[in-house]
Design an enzyme around this catalytic site. Structure first.
Site, PDB file in Angstrom:
ATOM      1  N   ASN A 499       0.814  -1.215   0.000  1.00 48.71           N
ATOM      2  CA  ASN A 499       0.000   0.000   0.000  1.00 48.71           C
ATOM      3  C   ASN A 499       0.848   1.265   0.000  1.00 48.71           C
ATOM      4  O   ASN A 499       1.724   1.432  -0.839  1.00 48.71           O
ATOM      5  CB  ASN A 499      -0.983  -0.044   1.171  1.00 48.71           C
ATOM      6  N   GLY A 550       7.093 -20.846   0.283  1.00 52.86           N
ATOM      7  CA  GLY A 550       7.743 -22.113  -0.020  1.00 52.86           C
ATOM      8  C   GLY A 550       8.694 -22.032  -1.201  1.00 52.86           C
ATOM      9  O   GLY A 550       8.907 -20.975  -1.795  1.00 52.86           O
TER      10      GLY A 550
END
Length: 627
Positions: A499, A550
């Protein structure tokens, strides 16, 4: 002689020509040119032009921003996000210097309705569209002719622009609320009798809930509003920082370090330790487990990053093998036994069922029947390949407790139909860490509103593992503005560059956390992009950990590859310093009725690795985060 008979050397220059002559005289250009030619005389003719170009480029005008361009692109999960390009005037030619793609951060509740999902997608699309307009119109005009290396000035202008837009948005909402109130007033005044009757019913219902009121819990803080278009601020600030690093011929991580420390920059740098997600335990019909959102592996500090990731991959492959059923035609006997509840009293634990898809976090998704199953799976996988948890690899858990609270019960629903009060949660975590000492980090073990329980768990477990707040520290810029936000006592926080976050905000806040002896973790948002700048930011600000997800999906693997490249570069330059895993011992409460001190004491000598002194950080003395 001139045509008019006047000597050439006596001709008077007028106007711009005279100014140009004065400029060259002041700059001593003829003398410099003569020096350059004398230096180039013994060189080969083939080297002449290159050497001349290098010489005069040193005295050329500094590059300035000539265009800021934004466009809508897609992130790693197919959602729209913003890309910002910085074009500069370099040696009188416009050149594209850098670009940055913002990551989107949206927390949609699991099993959300189609209407909620559709509304969120529309809001996100509108925000990106507005951000593109801001960049191509207002910010493009505002930043023109500024030097991209002046990050402080750029961020100040971006902050002022965002504040102006936020005030405009408040005025619009205030006017809309006033109009809505004026429209509803006649309706409420004309129907006094109809509103009185439901009021009595509500009072009666409230009376029935007296028993529930006895165990009231602090209500959840309202969600922080995100201004539509705020991506433009963070994206532009990051793109300008990348442009400044490119023009300075400096890697972005070193450029960020210089912005943070200036002349006091450490001669050696530490890589953040990766928190590699290997299991994503989603709440699904076939998965009863709700407490654990992520199971992560942390390599030991004695290994290089390359060796650590290779070890994580070996564990991940062994887990995949364990997930395979023993026979394709018949169900796993372990799974059958687990459903009957027989495995809980035996030494052999049933393995969780793997779902045949990869999570957006870049890891395997699975479902479990109890809290210990994924931990035992990790332990089994490590033992099978000759590794020992707690020595050769460490564990971390993202509990995401704020997603588990049942406000009607006033308790956490850790499993389907299993509830725990905040105090019982603390006892459960203490028991869990005692049983699995290889867990060295708990992320969001409690809601941020349970401040007393955060204090209790810090005093109980602070010397054994890191207790990290992620949900409480979503927005960097708001944390910087208001340090008295609802941040509980903790070992550190997870920061996300999203943001309206600016580079200056991130640098300032990490400096405050350093001064308060909190660790910093830079986290990858859910909607990750292929931009690998997050790694440079983490290295530059000196984060202790980096949470990237991951080792699958390109938008996440590209960041691990960037981390490997930074490690290789620092090792080649002999600037790489080994990290450490020192924990923090929190002050004990002298009396139950008194509030515990929120200032942790100095790190203890009981650590998981050899001690190495931290570089002195020159930050002002500031109050610690509130308990």
């Amino acid at each position: 002689m001139e045509p008019g008979g006047q000597p050439r050397q006596q001709r008077k220059l007028q106007g711009p020509r005279q100014e140009a002559a004065e400029f060259y005289r002041r700059q001593q250009v003829p003398q410099r040119l003569e020096e350059a030619l004398n230096a180039l005389y013994p060189l080969r003719p083939a080297d002449l032009y290159g050497e001349l170009a290098n010489y005069f480029s040193k005295i050329s005008k500094a590059p300035v921003i000539c265009k800021v361009f934004g466009r809508k692109v897609l992130d790693g999960v197919g959602q729209p996000t913003l890309e910002v390009e910085i074009h500069c005037t370099v040696k009188n030619h416009e050149k594209r210097i850098s670009s940055a793609v913002m990551s989107s951060h949206s927390q949609i509740p699991e099993n959300a309705s189609a209407q909620t999902t559709e509304a969120d997608e529309k809001e996100r699309n509108d925000s990106v569209t507005t951000a593109v307009i801001w960049v191509n119109e207002s910010l493009n005009t505002m930043l023109k002719d500024l030097e991209p290396t002046d990050q402080c000035k750029v961020d100040k202008m971006l902050g002022e622009y965002f504040t102006e837009k936020a005030e405009e948005n408040k005025e619009i909402k205030k006017q809309a609320a006033g109009e809505a109130e004026a429209t509803l007033l006649p309706l409420t005044s004309d129907t006094p009798s109809t509103t009185a009757l439901p009021g009595k019913k509500k009072a009666a219902k409230a009376g029935k809930k007296v028993a529930v009121a006895e165990r009231t819990i602090p209500p959840a803080d309202p969600a922080e509003p995100v201004l539509c278009g705020s991506l433009a601020i963070g994206g532009t600030s990051l793109a300008v920082a990348k442009a400044g690093a490119t023009i300075s011929h400096t890697p972005l991580y070193l450029y960020i370090t210089l912005l943070k420390h200036g002349e006091d920059s450490p001669k050696e740098m530490t890589l953040p330790l990766p928190m590699v997600t290997v299991l994503h335990c989603e709440k699904m019909a076939s998965a009863k487990l709700k407490l654990v959102k992520e199971i992560m592996l942390i390599p030991p500090v004695q290994l290089s990053l390359k060796q650590g990731l290779e070890r994580v991959l070996d564990i991940q492959k062994e887990m995949m093998r364990l997930f395979e059923p023993p026979g394709k035609e018949q169900p796993s006997p372990q799974m059958t036994a687990s459903k009957k509840g027989k495995t809980h009293n035996t030494g052999k634990k049933a393995l969780p069922q793997a779902l045949k898809r990869i999570s957006h976090l870049g890891c395997l998704m699975t479902g479990c029947d109890n809290l210990e199953e994924p931990l035992l799976l990790m332990q089994t996988a490590c033992n099978n390949i000759g590794l020992e948890l707690g020595t050769d690899m460490y564990l971390a858990m993202n509990c995401a407790a704020h997603e588990l609270m049942d406000y009607a019960q006033g308790k956490y629903e850790i499993l389907t139909g299993t509830f725990r009060s905040p105090d019982e949660m603390v006892d459960m975590y203490v028991e869990l860490i005692n049983k699995f000492p290889s867990i060295i980090a708990l992320i969001d073990p409690l809601r941020k509103e349970d401040r007393q329980q955060w204090s209790n768990i810090c005093c109980a477990l602070g010397s054994k593992c890191y207790l990290i707040a992620e949900d409480a520290a979503t927005c960097v810029s708001k944390l910087k503005i208001d340090q008295n936000r609802n941040i509980p006592m903790c070992s550190g926080v997870v920061l996300k560059y999203i943001n309206q976050t600016k580079i200056s905000d991130l640098i300032e806040l990490t400096g405050l956390l350093d001064g308060q002896r909190h660790i910093t973790i830079l986290g990858s948002p859910d909607g990750e992009s292929s931009d690998d700048s997050l790694v440079d930011l983490a290295v530059g600000v000196g984060a202790r950990f980096i949470k990237l997800g991951g080792l699958s999906r390109g938008e996440r693997v590209t960041k691990y590859n960037r981390l490997l490249a930074v490690e290789e570069e620092l090792a080649t330059n002999r600037r790489l310093r080994e990290a450490n895993l020192d924990f923090v011992t929190f002050a004990e409460e002298p009396q139950p009725e008194k509030q515990p001190s929120d200032v942790p004491s100095a790190p203890t000598q009981d650590s998981l690795s050899p001690q190495r002194s931290q570089p002195a950080l020159h930050v002002p003395s500031l109050p610690a985060l509130p308990p």
